[in-house]
Design a protein around this motif. Structure first.
Motif, short mmCIF file in Angstrom:
data_model
loop_
_atom_site.label_atom_id
_atom_site.label_comp_id
_atom_site.label_asym_id
_atom_site.label_seq_id
_atom_site.Cartn_x
_atom_site.Cartn_y
_atom_site.Cartn_z
N GLU A 47 -24.39 21.54 15.12
CA GLU A 47 -23.74 22.69 16.34
C GLU A 47 -24.00 22.04 17.79
O GLU A 47 -24.98 21.75 17.97
N CYS A 48 -22.84 22.43 18.25
CA CYS A 48 -22.65 21.78 19.64
C CYS A 48 -24.06 22.30 20.73
O CYS A 48 -24.63 21.63 21.26
N SER A 49 -24.19 23.61 20.20
CA SER A 49 -25.14 24.18 21.20
C SER A 49 -26.51 23.73 20.91
O SER A 49 -27.40 23.86 21.88
N LYS A 50 -26.83 23.09 19.83
CA LYS A 50 -28.15 22.50 19.46
C LYS A 50 -28.43 21.56 20.34
O LYS A 50 -29.70 21.22 20.92
N CYS A 51 -27.44 20.69 21.00
CA CYS A 51 -27.80 19.69 21.64
C CYS A 51 -27.06 19.75 22.89
O CYS A 51 -27.31 18.68 23.69
N HIS A 52 -26.28 20.69 23.43
CA HIS A 52 -25.63 20.86 24.56
C HIS A 52 -26.32 22.11 25.38
O HIS A 52 -26.29 23.07 24.53
N TYR A 53 -26.62 21.94 26.42
CA TYR A 53 -27.10 23.00 27.20
C TYR A 53 -25.77 24.39 27.13
O TYR A 53 -24.74 23.73 27.59
C1 HEC Z 1 -27.02 16.04 17.46
C2 HEC Z 1 -26.94 16.13 18.84
C3 HEC Z 1 -25.37 16.65 19.30
C4 HEC Z 1 -24.61 17.45 18.76
C5 HEC Z 1 -24.69 18.57 17.54
C6 HEC Z 1 -23.29 17.66 19.55
N1 HEC Z 1 -23.50 16.55 20.45
FE1 HEC Z 1 -22.05 16.17 21.94
N2 HEC Z 1 -23.33 14.80 22.61
C7 HEC Z 1 -24.59 14.43 22.24
C8 HEC Z 1 -25.11 13.46 23.29
C9 HEC Z 1 -26.49 12.53 22.89
C10 HEC Z 1 -24.16 13.04 24.00
C11 HEC Z 1 -24.18 11.73 25.07
C12 HEC Z 1 -23.71 10.51 24.39
C13 HEC Z 1 -23.57 9.52 25.63
O1 HEC Z 1 -23.99 9.43 26.60
O2 HEC Z 1 -22.73 8.70 24.81
C14 HEC Z 1 -23.11 13.83 23.48
C15 HEC Z 1 -21.73 13.93 24.67
C16 HEC Z 1 -20.87 14.88 24.51
C17 HEC Z 1 -19.82 14.97 25.08
C18 HEC Z 1 -19.41 13.97 26.72
C19 HEC Z 1 -18.93 12.83 26.08
C20 HEC Z 1 -18.75 11.81 26.95
O3 HEC Z 1 -18.20 10.97 27.10
O4 HEC Z 1 -19.34 11.92 28.40
C21 HEC Z 1 -18.94 16.06 24.96
C22 HEC Z 1 -17.71 16.55 25.42
C23 HEC Z 1 -19.70 16.37 23.74
N3 HEC Z 1 -20.74 15.74 23.47
C24 HEC Z 1 -19.13 17.71 23.02
C25 HEC Z 1 -19.67 17.87 21.80
C26 HEC Z 1 -19.08 19.02 20.94
C27 HEC Z 1 -17.75 19.85 21.39
C28 HEC Z 1 -20.13 19.35 20.13
C29 HEC Z 1 -19.80 20.30 18.90
C30 HEC Z 1 -18.99 20.04 18.00
C31 HEC Z 1 -21.07 18.39 20.11
N4 HEC Z 1 -21.04 17.60 21.38
C32 HEC Z 1 -22.27 18.41 19.21
C33 HEC Z 1 -25.20 14.97 21.06
C34 HEC Z 1 -24.66 15.95 20.44
#
Ligand code: HEC
Ligand code: HEC
Ligand code: HEC
Ligand code: HEC
Ligand code: HEC
Ligand code: HEC
Length: 421
Positions: free
Chosen positions: A415-421
């Protein structure tokens, strides 16, 4: 008759060989002590290893490096076994008994007292056996260790690097070929000119052509020369561009030079200091923390105080300024990562994410740290729900609706919110 002589000769030969081995036996008697240790008995070696690592490693190496006390390489040859046994059990008693060798090492190491150990003779012998086997192993495999320590895990950038290297070589070869060509051509033309000028039958027109001054503008205008120059220019550009690409965006393998030549290979590898001795909060909080200079001082107020690298720690403390370590792993602010969740709760080893840190002379980033990398692991890793009542219902629900294991993702780890504020 002949066979009789032959037999006599054989007897003589055997006697001679026997005498030879016997004399070797005498000359190598110093080694016999070491050889009598059961180096091939894996049980004894590993018992010795754990005793050694728990009691001796802080002050000794099995190589020839001085740590606090002398390197123990060759100690089994240097000293008689009874001497070693009494020294290790109680070095002070041996010194007081007036033993010359004991007094000599004691003085050589500025009268630092080595602690006494309440070991049995067998335990001391196990340690000595381990030292003996460790130095044999070290002699066999130094090269392999060196390769392991190289921070070149990143095959992608290595390949690009190799192409860049080839381009450089091609350029240099091209330029050398060009110079050689020009020189030979000039030589040939001057030879021809001399020859033709000696030939009296030249008519006026020919003489003019032969003695013509070299015209540079013709060279500029020549198609062949232009193509060649463009080609070299393109190769130079390509070479530069590749160099840039290697630096941009590829964080994996990132290994900046640190202000102090601190080695994890030495501390976490050879000396087996626990990761959380220095990264004190790694099991309790979000961040792993980088150790302050005070933690270094627990040991370095005593160890290697003269080393210029260690002096840098003292200077930082004097100035009351933290050591400015260059950060290697760094997620963007939009992502949330918590160490204790993974190390304490999830039980994941540091090495799964950070690679063989205990072998790194200089730390490098081992994993890509991309979102895909986080989620891939969450999809594959089953949650440890054993004995945790909180999960009982969730696991039941999951088993009713799906056949796969109850992974981190099943619990919302994607879930997005677990890893994104
Ligand atoms: C398990 C953890 C995790 C989950 C779940 C997750 N993300 Fe992320 N996301 C990350 C991390 C870590 C980064 C930074 C990656 C990097 O710097 O390359 C990131 C980066 C991003 C970025 C920025 C990409 C960029 O190029 O800067 C976006 C937009 C994003 N996530 C959207 C989402 C969305 C929408 C979801 C839900 C569907 C989601 N994330 C779920 C860990 C997660
Ligand atoms: C606190 C540091 C310390 C620890 C722990 C320690 N030693 Fe020592 N050791 C020394 C010092 C210092 C010397 C040099 C002589 C002296 O100053 O007493 C020494 C000398 C020796 C020597 C003599 C070497 C020679 O060349 O004659 C042997 C053998 C030895 N140690 C074995 C061991 C073993 C085995 C252990 C573990 C059971 C051990 N030491 C633990 C500090 C230590
Ligand atoms: C004696 C102290 C000490 C021990 C033990 C130690 N470390 Fe470190 N660690 C440091 C210091 C100091 C730094 C910062 C300098 C550097 O990067 O080398 C560091 C940096 C790191 C980094 C990189 C941090 C960043 O900037 O992103 C990681 C990852 C790491 N350590 C993991 C480990 C692991 C895993 C272990 C155990 C196998 C371990 N460390 C044991 C002191 C220690
Ligand atoms: C638990 C003990 C311990 C701690 C804590 C510790 N070290 Fe060390 N350190 C050692 C030992 C043992 C050696 C090996 C000395 C030798 O090879 O003679 C060493 C060697 C070094 C060396 C190599 C010195 C040289 O010139 O060969 C450096 C640099 C160093 N440590 C830096 C640090 C820093 C920075 C910290 C704090 C982040 C630190 N150490 C914390 C035990 C420790
Ligand atoms: C699940 C993967 C994972 C595991 C397991 C893990 N780390 Fe990390 N570590 C990371 C990530 C991701 C970062 C970057 C965090 C950030 O930038 O916020 C990091 C950063 C660090 C840093 C830099 C300082 C900081 O807190 O950001 C240190 C030091 C470190 N880790 C040490 C350790 C040690 C020691 C262990 C084992 C006890 C460990 N890590 C286990 C993924 C992991
Ligand atoms: C090596 C496997 C692994 C990697 C890589 C990994 N994780 Fe995890 N993660 C886990 C496990 C296992 C758990 C479940 C721990 C538990 O609660 O038992 C977890 C749990 C989490 C949770 C809590 C989820 C929840 O349901 O409460 C978050 C947030 C999280 N990870 C973020 C990240 C981010 C961000 C990254 C990448 C920077 C990452 N993880 C990389 C294995 C991993």
């Amino acid at each position: 008759m002949i066979s009789c002589i032959l037999r006599a000769k054989t007897k003589f030969l055997i006697a001679f060989l026997f005498a030879l081995t016997a004399s070797f036996g005498v000359s190598t008697s110093g080694y016999a002590q070491g050889a009598s240790l059961p180096v091939d008995d894996a049980g004894i070696v590993s018992a010795g290893e754990s005793l050694y690592k728990n009691n001796c490693v802080v002050c000794h190496s099995v190589g020839s490096d001085v740590v606090v006390g002398p390197g123990l390489k060759g100690v089994n040859e240097r000293r008689a076994q009874p001497w070693l046994v009494s020294w290790i059990k109680n070095s002070q008693a041996l010194i007081q008994s007036g033993d010359k060798d004991a007094i000599a090492v004691y003085n050589q190491f500025n009268k630092q007292a080595m602690p006494s150990f309440a070991f049995s003779d067998d335990e001391v012998k196990a340690i000595l056996t381990y030292i003996k086997s460790a130095e044999a192993a070290a002699a066999e495999a130094p090269a392999a260790g060196a390769v392991d320590a190289a921070p070149g895990k990143n095959v992608g950038t290595d390949a690009i690097g190799a192409i860049g290297g080839y381009l450089d070589i091609i350029l240099v070869v091209l330029i050398i070929v060009l110079i050689v060509l020009v020189v030979t051509l000039l030589l040939i033309s001057s030879l021809l000119k001399n020859y033709l000028n000696k030939n009296k039958e030249l008519d006026e027109y020919d003489a003019e052509v032969v003695n013509q001054r070299f015209d540079f503008s013709k060279v500029y205008k020549s198609k062949a020369v232009r193509t060649l120059v463009v080609l070299i220019f393109v190769i130079v550009l390509l070479d530069l561009a590749l160099g840039k690409v290697m630096g941009i965006g590829i964080q994996e393998g990132y290994a900046p030079t640190q202000p102090i030549a601190f080695s994890h290979k030495l501390h976490a590898g050879e000396h087996q200091i626990d990761c959380n001795y220095c990264h004190t909060t790694v099991y309790e909080s979000k961040s792993a923390s980088i150790p302050s200079a005070n933690i270094c001082m627990n040991c370095h107020s005593q160890i290697k105080t003269e080393s210029p690298e260690i002096q840098k720690i003292y200077k930082a403390l004097e100035r009351n300024k933290p050591i400015e370590w260059v950060r290697i792993h760094n997620l963007p602010d939009l992502a949330y990562f918590n160490h204790s969740q993974h190390t304490q709760v999830g039980g994941i080893e540091c090495q799964t994410c950070h690679g063989p840190i205990q072998e790194m002379e200089v730390v490098y980033q081992y994993s890509p740290l991309t979102m895909g990398w986080c989620i891939d692991c969450h999809r594959e890793t089953p949650l440890n729900t054993e004995g945790n009542a909180y999960y009982d219902n969730l696991v039941k629900l999951h088993e009713e609706s799906s056949k796969g294991a109850f992974t981190v993702t099943s619990n919302g780890g994607a879930e997005c919110s677990k890893c994104h504020y």
